[in-house]
Design a protein around this motif. Structure first.
Motif, PDB file in Angstrom:
ATOM      1  N   SER A   1     -37.872  51.544 -79.022  1.00 33.47           N
ATOM      2  CA  SER A   1     -37.091  50.120 -79.135  1.00 33.47           C
ATOM      3  C   SER A   1     -37.940  49.081 -79.155  1.00 33.47           C
ATOM      4  N   VAL A   2     -37.306  48.300 -80.339  1.00 32.29           N
ATOM      5  CA  VAL A   2     -38.152  46.925 -80.884  1.00 32.29           C
ATOM      6  C   VAL A   2     -37.020  46.062 -80.928  1.00 32.29           C
ATOM      7  N   VAL A   3     -37.519  44.851 -80.282  1.00 31.05           N
ATOM      8  CA  VAL A   3     -37.086  43.698 -80.060  1.00 31.05           C
ATOM      9  C   VAL A   3     -37.578  42.659 -81.043  1.00 31.05           C
ATOM     10  N   VAL A   4     -36.873  42.034 -82.072  1.00 34.93           N
ATOM     11  CA  VAL A   4     -37.414  41.184 -83.113  1.00 34.93           C
ATOM     12  C   VAL A   4     -36.716  39.979 -82.788  1.00 34.93           C
ATOM     13  N   TRP A   5     -37.557  38.756 -82.448  1.00 34.14           N
ATOM     14  CA  TRP A   5     -37.319  37.377 -81.842  1.00 34.14           C
ATOM     15  C   TRP A   5     -36.921  36.775 -83.471  1.00 34.14           C
ATOM     16  N   ILE A   6     -35.805  36.441 -83.517  1.00 39.64           N
ATOM     17  CA  ILE A   6     -35.267  35.921 -84.813  1.00 39.64           C
ATOM     18  C   ILE A   6     -35.296  34.118 -84.679  1.00 39.64           C
ATOM     19  N   VAL A   7     -36.132  33.421 -85.361  1.00 40.57           N
ATOM     20  CA  VAL A   7     -36.021  32.086 -85.141  1.00 40.57           C
ATOM     21  C   VAL A   7     -35.878  31.423 -86.559  1.00 40.57           C
ATOM     22  N   GLU A   8     -35.265  30.163 -86.449  1.00 40.59           N
ATOM     23  CA  GLU A   8     -34.744  29.798 -87.970  1.00 40.59           C
ATOM     24  C   GLU A   8     -36.175  29.888 -88.999  1.00 40.59           C
ATOM     25  N   ALA A   9     -37.171  29.194 -88.652  1.00 44.44           N
ATOM     26  CA  ALA A   9     -38.134  29.129 -89.560  1.00 44.44           C
ATOM     27  C   ALA A   9     -39.004  30.189 -90.048  1.00 44.44           C
ATOM     28  N   THR A  10     -38.943  31.191 -89.073  1.00 44.52           N
ATOM     29  CA  THR A  10     -39.848  32.220 -89.319  1.00 44.52           C
ATOM     30  C   THR A  10     -39.361  33.836 -89.193  1.00 44.52           C
ATOM     31  N   TRP A  11     -38.033  33.844 -89.120  1.00 42.81           N
ATOM     32  CA  TRP A  11     -37.307  35.147 -88.949  1.00 42.81           C
ATOM     33  C   TRP A  11     -37.738  36.018 -90.164  1.00 42.81           C
ATOM     34  N   PRO A  12     -37.790  35.850 -91.599  1.00 49.79           N
ATOM     35  CA  PRO A  12     -38.055  36.812 -92.402  1.00 49.79           C
ATOM     36  C   PRO A  12     -39.328  37.713 -92.267  1.00 49.79           C
ATOM     37  N   ALA A  13     -40.480  37.028 -91.752  1.00 49.13           N
ATOM     38  CA  ALA A  13     -41.733  37.495 -91.465  1.00 49.13           C
ATOM     39  C   ALA A  13     -41.571  38.733 -90.426  1.00 49.13           C
ATOM     40  N   CYS A  14     -40.529  38.409 -89.520  1.00 51.98           N
ATOM     41  CA  CYS A  14     -40.662  39.158 -88.336  1.00 51.98           C
ATOM     42  C   CYS A  14     -39.435  40.602 -88.651  1.00 51.98           C
ATOM     43  N   VAL A  15     -38.689  40.000 -89.388  1.00 52.72           N
ATOM     44  CA  VAL A  15     -37.915  41.400 -89.898  1.00 52.72           C
ATOM     45  C   VAL A  15     -38.781  42.167 -90.778  1.00 52.72           C
ATOM     46  N   ASP A  16     -39.429  41.593 -91.658  1.00 52.51           N
ATOM     47  CA  ASP A  16     -40.487  42.443 -92.608  1.00 52.51           C
ATOM     48  C   ASP A  16     -41.424  43.117 -91.654  1.00 52.51           C
ATOM     49  N   ALA A  17     -41.890  42.488 -90.489  1.00 49.65           N
ATOM     50  CA  ALA A  17     -42.858  43.311 -89.771  1.00 49.65           C
ATOM     51  C   ALA A  17     -42.151  44.669 -88.962  1.00 49.65           C
ATOM     52  N   ALA A  18     -40.797  44.243 -88.725  1.00 48.75           N
ATOM     53  CA  ALA A  18     -39.925  45.533 -88.118  1.00 48.75           C
ATOM     54  C   ALA A  18     -39.812  46.547 -89.316  1.00 48.75           C
ATOM     55  N   ARG A  19     -39.643  46.100 -90.302  1.00 48.65           N
ATOM     56  CA  ARG A  19     -39.272  47.254 -91.309  1.00 48.65           C
ATOM     57  C   ARG A  19     -40.784  48.211 -91.530  1.00 48.65           C
ATOM     58  N   THR A  20     -41.948  47.442 -91.491  1.00 48.13           N
ATOM     59  CA  THR A  20     -43.169  48.165 -91.667  1.00 48.13           C
ATOM     60  C   THR A  20     -43.600  48.766 -90.287  1.00 48.13           C
ATOM     61  N   HIS A  21     -43.479  48.308 -89.431  1.00 51.05           N
ATOM     62  CA  HIS A  21     -44.138  48.876 -88.035  1.00 51.05           C
ATOM     63  C   HIS A  21     -42.843  49.748 -87.209  1.00 51.05           C
ATOM     64  N   ALA A  22     -41.599  49.657 -87.366  1.00 49.79           N
ATOM     65  CA  ALA A  22     -40.869  50.441 -86.456  1.00 49.79           C
ATOM     66  C   ALA A  22     -40.733  51.780 -87.280  1.00 49.79           C
ATOM     67  N   THR A  23     -40.572  52.777 -86.206  1.00 50.74           N
ATOM     68  CA  THR A  23     -40.423  54.040 -86.747  1.00 50.74           C
ATOM     69  C   THR A  23     -39.114  54.223 -87.328  1.00 50.74           C
ATOM     70  N   ALA A  24     -38.659  55.083 -88.080  1.00 46.33           N
ATOM     71  CA  ALA A  24     -37.248  55.332 -88.718  1.00 46.33           C
ATOM     72  C   ALA A  24     -36.224  55.550 -87.665  1.00 46.33           C
ATOM     73  N   ASP A  25     -36.604  55.993 -86.532  1.00 41.45           N
ATOM     74  CA  ASP A  25     -35.427  56.452 -85.524  1.00 41.45           C
ATOM     75  C   ASP A  25     -35.503  55.220 -84.489  1.00 41.45           C
ATOM     76  N   ALA A  26     -36.449  54.146 -84.662  1.00 42.80           N
ATOM     77  CA  ALA A  26     -36.439  53.053 -83.634  1.00 42.80           C
ATOM     78  C   ALA A  26     -35.119  52.282 -83.463  1.00 42.80           C
ATOM     79  N   ASP A  27     -34.637  52.129 -82.251  1.00 44.00           N
ATOM     80  CA  ASP A  27     -33.408  51.197 -82.134  1.00 44.00           C
ATOM     81  C   ASP A  27     -34.008  49.875 -82.141  1.00 44.00           C
ATOM     82  N   ILE A  28     -33.489  49.153 -83.133  1.00 51.11           N
ATOM     83  CA  ILE A  28     -34.042  47.687 -83.438  1.00 51.11           C
ATOM     84  C   ILE A  28     -32.910  46.664 -82.982  1.00 51.11           C
ATOM     85  N   VAL A  29     -33.262  45.720 -82.106  1.00 59.88           N
ATOM     86  CA  VAL A  29     -32.490  44.603 -81.565  1.00 59.88           C
ATOM     87  C   VAL A  29     -33.187  43.247 -82.184  1.00 59.88           C
ATOM     88  N   LEU A  30     -32.178  42.624 -82.979  1.00 57.99           N
ATOM     89  CA  LEU A  30     -32.613  41.550 -83.411  1.00 57.99           C
ATOM     90  C   LEU A  30     -32.020  40.318 -82.434  1.00 57.99           C
TER      91      LEU A  30
END
Length: 166
Positions: free
Chosen positions: A2-31
């Motif tokens: 289970s991965v929580v990705v904190w989405i903030v106006e100025a920095t969200w693309p980097a966080c989403v990209d990190a989730a794409r890179t580091h979360a497993t394919a079957d991970a439950d992702i919460v934005l």
């Protein structure tokens, strides 16, 4: 996982990209997006104090709450589109740092971005709310740079060594 990705106006693309890179394919992702209640609350208070409570339809705090909710939904939609895989979108309202920590309870990973002075390496690259989250998160934390990290020459100098007496 289970991965929580904190989405903030100025920095969200980097966080989403990190989730794409580091979360497993079957991970439950919460934005996760958190809106502070401070600004709408101040507007509600100012309206009540200055203009009275006779016309609640004129309260600017309500309009600010609606704008904040629409902005959060738009941001979460953009983040989900960038992620490109199924995810849950969660909005919270409250003290940002505490809401993020609470949302991370039970997660296997929390992803957030540096939000302070990003021109230098060091502790000032993390703002107060993010520092609180890093210090109190109930799970592992992945702290990412929203752009390429500055070079090692930006690291603060080593403190002077105390004289050795002995």
């Amino acid at each position: 996982m289970s991965v929580v990705v904190w989405i903030v106006e100025a920095t969200w693309p980097a966080c989403v990209d990190a989730a794409r890179t580091h979360a497993t394919a079957d991970a439950d992702i919460v934005l996760l997006h958190v809106t502070t209640h401070d600004v709408p609350g101040a507007a509600h208070g100012a309206f009540a104090g200055l203009l009275g409570r006779g016309h609640p339809e004129l309260d600017p705090g309500t309009r600010m709450e609606n704008l904040a909710a629409a902005s959060a939904q738009q941001l979460l939609r953009a983040a989900a589109d960038r992620l490109g895989r199924p995810c849950q979108r969660t909005e919270r309202i409250g003290r940002v740092e505490r809401e993020v920590v609470a949302a991370a309870e039970g997660a296997d990973l929390l992803i957030l971005a540096r939000d302070g002075d990003r021109t230098h390496l060091g502790p000032h690259s993390v703002g107060p709310a993010s520092r609180f989250v890093v210090d109190h998160a109930p799970c592992p934390v992945l702290l990412v740079w929203p752009e390429p990290a500055p070079g090692l020459t930006t690291m603060p100098p080593r403190p002077p060594r105390p004289p050795h007496h002995g």
